[in-house]
Design a protein around this motif. Structure first.
Motif, PDB file in Angstrom:
ATOM      1  N   ARG A   7      37.060  75.955  70.503  1.00 11.32           N
ATOM      2  CA  ARG A   7      37.239  76.815  69.330  1.00 11.32           C
ATOM      3  C   ARG A   7      37.924  76.010  68.238  1.00 11.32           C
ATOM      4  NH1 ARG A   7      39.387  81.956  72.555  1.00 11.32           N
ATOM      5  NH2 ARG A   7      37.366  82.652  73.333  1.00 11.32           N
ATOM      6  N   TYR A   8      37.393  76.149  67.049  1.00 14.32           N
ATOM      7  CA  TYR A   8      37.918  75.421  65.897  1.00 14.32           C
ATOM      8  C   TYR A   8      38.593  76.392  64.937  1.00 14.32           C
ATOM      9  CZ  TYR A   8      34.586  72.028  67.676  1.00 14.32           C
ATOM     10  OH  TYR A   8      33.887  71.164  68.483  1.00 14.32           O
ATOM     11  N   ALA A  16      33.491  71.456  61.342  1.00 16.03           N
ATOM     12  CA  ALA A  16      32.514  71.618  62.425  1.00 16.03           C
ATOM     13  C   ALA A  16      31.322  72.457  61.985  1.00 16.03           C
ATOM     14  CB  ALA A  16      33.174  72.261  63.644  1.00 16.03           C
ATOM     15  N   GLY A  17      31.568  73.375  61.055  1.00 12.74           N
ATOM     16  CA  GLY A  17      30.497  74.267  60.614  1.00 12.74           C
ATOM     17  C   GLY A  17      30.278  75.450  61.540  1.00 12.74           C
ATOM     18  N   VAL A  18      31.105  75.570  62.561  1.00 14.57           N
ATOM     19  CA  VAL A  18      31.026  76.687  63.508  1.00 14.57           C
ATOM     20  C   VAL A  18      32.442  77.032  63.955  1.00 14.57           C
ATOM     21  CG1 VAL A  18      28.724  76.106  64.390  1.00 14.57           C
ATOM     22  CG2 VAL A  18      30.744  75.181  65.525  1.00 14.57           C
ATOM     23  N   HIS A  19      32.618  78.267  64.423  1.00 15.88           N
ATOM     24  CA  HIS A  19      33.927  78.670  64.940  1.00 15.88           C
ATOM     25  C   HIS A  19      34.120  78.186  66.374  1.00 15.88           C
ATOM     26  CE1 HIS A  19      37.464  80.962  65.954  1.00 15.88           C
ATOM     27  NE2 HIS A  19      36.807  81.614  66.893  1.00 15.88           N
ATOM     28  N   GLU A  20      33.053  78.194  67.155  1.00 17.17           N
ATOM     29  CA  GLU A  20      33.158  77.723  68.537  1.00 17.17           C
ATOM     30  C   GLU A  20      31.829  77.195  69.018  1.00 17.17           C
ATOM     31  OE1 GLU A  20      34.568  81.337  70.493  1.00 17.17           O
ATOM     32  OE2 GLU A  20      32.589  81.587  71.362  1.00 17.17           O
ATOM     33  N   ALA A  34      31.708  64.050  72.247  1.00 17.86           N
ATOM     34  CA  ALA A  34      30.424  64.748  72.208  1.00 17.86           C
ATOM     35  C   ALA A  34      30.341  65.649  70.977  1.00 17.86           C
ATOM     36  CB  ALA A  34      30.217  65.567  73.478  1.00 17.86           C
ATOM     37  N   ALA A  35      31.435  66.329  70.662  1.00 26.08           N
ATOM     38  CA  ALA A  35      31.450  67.203  69.485  1.00 26.08           C
ATOM     39  C   ALA A  35      31.259  66.387  68.211  1.00 26.08           C
ATOM     40  CB  ALA A  35      32.757  67.992  69.422  1.00 26.08           C
ATOM     41  N   GLY A  40      24.507  66.670  62.388  1.00 31.75           N
ATOM     42  CA  GLY A  40      25.013  67.299  61.179  1.00 31.75           C
ATOM     43  C   GLY A  40      26.516  67.176  60.990  1.00 31.75           C
ATOM     44  N   ARG A  41      27.239  66.584  61.946  1.00 29.51           N
ATOM     45  CA  ARG A  41      28.687  66.448  61.808  1.00 29.51           C
ATOM     46  C   ARG A  41      28.996  65.311  60.841  1.00 29.51           C
ATOM     47  NH1 ARG A  41      30.997  69.444  66.224  1.00 29.51           N
ATOM     48  NH2 ARG A  41      30.020  71.399  65.680  1.00 29.51           N
ATOM     49  N   SER A  42      29.891  65.566  59.942  1.00 28.08           N
ATOM     50  CA  SER A  42      30.282  64.557  58.959  1.00 28.08           C
ATOM     51  C   SER A  42      31.476  63.755  59.470  1.00 28.08           C
ATOM     52  CB  SER A  42      30.657  65.236  57.643  1.00 28.08           C
ATOM     53  OG  SER A  42      31.850  65.977  57.801  1.00 28.08           O
ATOM     54  N   ALA A  43      31.800  62.709  58.756  1.00 26.14           N
ATOM     55  CA  ALA A  43      32.979  61.911  59.084  1.00 26.14           C
ATOM     56  C   ALA A  43      34.242  62.747  58.928  1.00 26.14           C
ATOM     57  CB  ALA A  43      33.039  60.680  58.199  1.00 26.14           C
TER      58      ALA A  43
END
Length: 86
Positions: A7-8, A16-20, A34-35, A40-43
């Motif tokens: 969970r973020y 992350a662009g998502v809550h979990e 892995a996350a 689509g994950r940015s630096a």
């Protein structure tokens, strides 16, 4: 390998662009790596995670190396970036 949920919160959620999302990893270092590799994950995600604190099933990780933090089956990892305010 254990499966569970990450969970973020706050800036980590924005990066992350998502809550979990699910994890499938043996330890916290593997789950975070892995996350970070997710499409689509940015630096910025990596920068936020570097500054974050973590809870595993409600228990603080503290200063332990992430590779030493084993993840439980069905567990919840909370990613908590630094918060401002008071």
């Amino acid at each position: 390998m254990a499966k569970g949920t990450m969970r973020y919160w706050a800036a980590a959620k924005a990066a992350a662009g998502v809550h979990e999302e699910p994890y499938d990893a043996g330890n916290l270092a593997e789950a975070l790596a892995a996350a970070s590799r997710r499409e689509g994950r940015s630096a910025e995600f990596g920068r936020v995670v570097e500054r974050s604190s973590f809870l595993v099933d409600g228990d603080p990780v503290g200063a332990r190396p992430h590779a030493a933090v084993e993840l439980p089956e069905g567990g919840v990892v909370e990613v908590l970036p630094p918060f401002a305010g008071g």
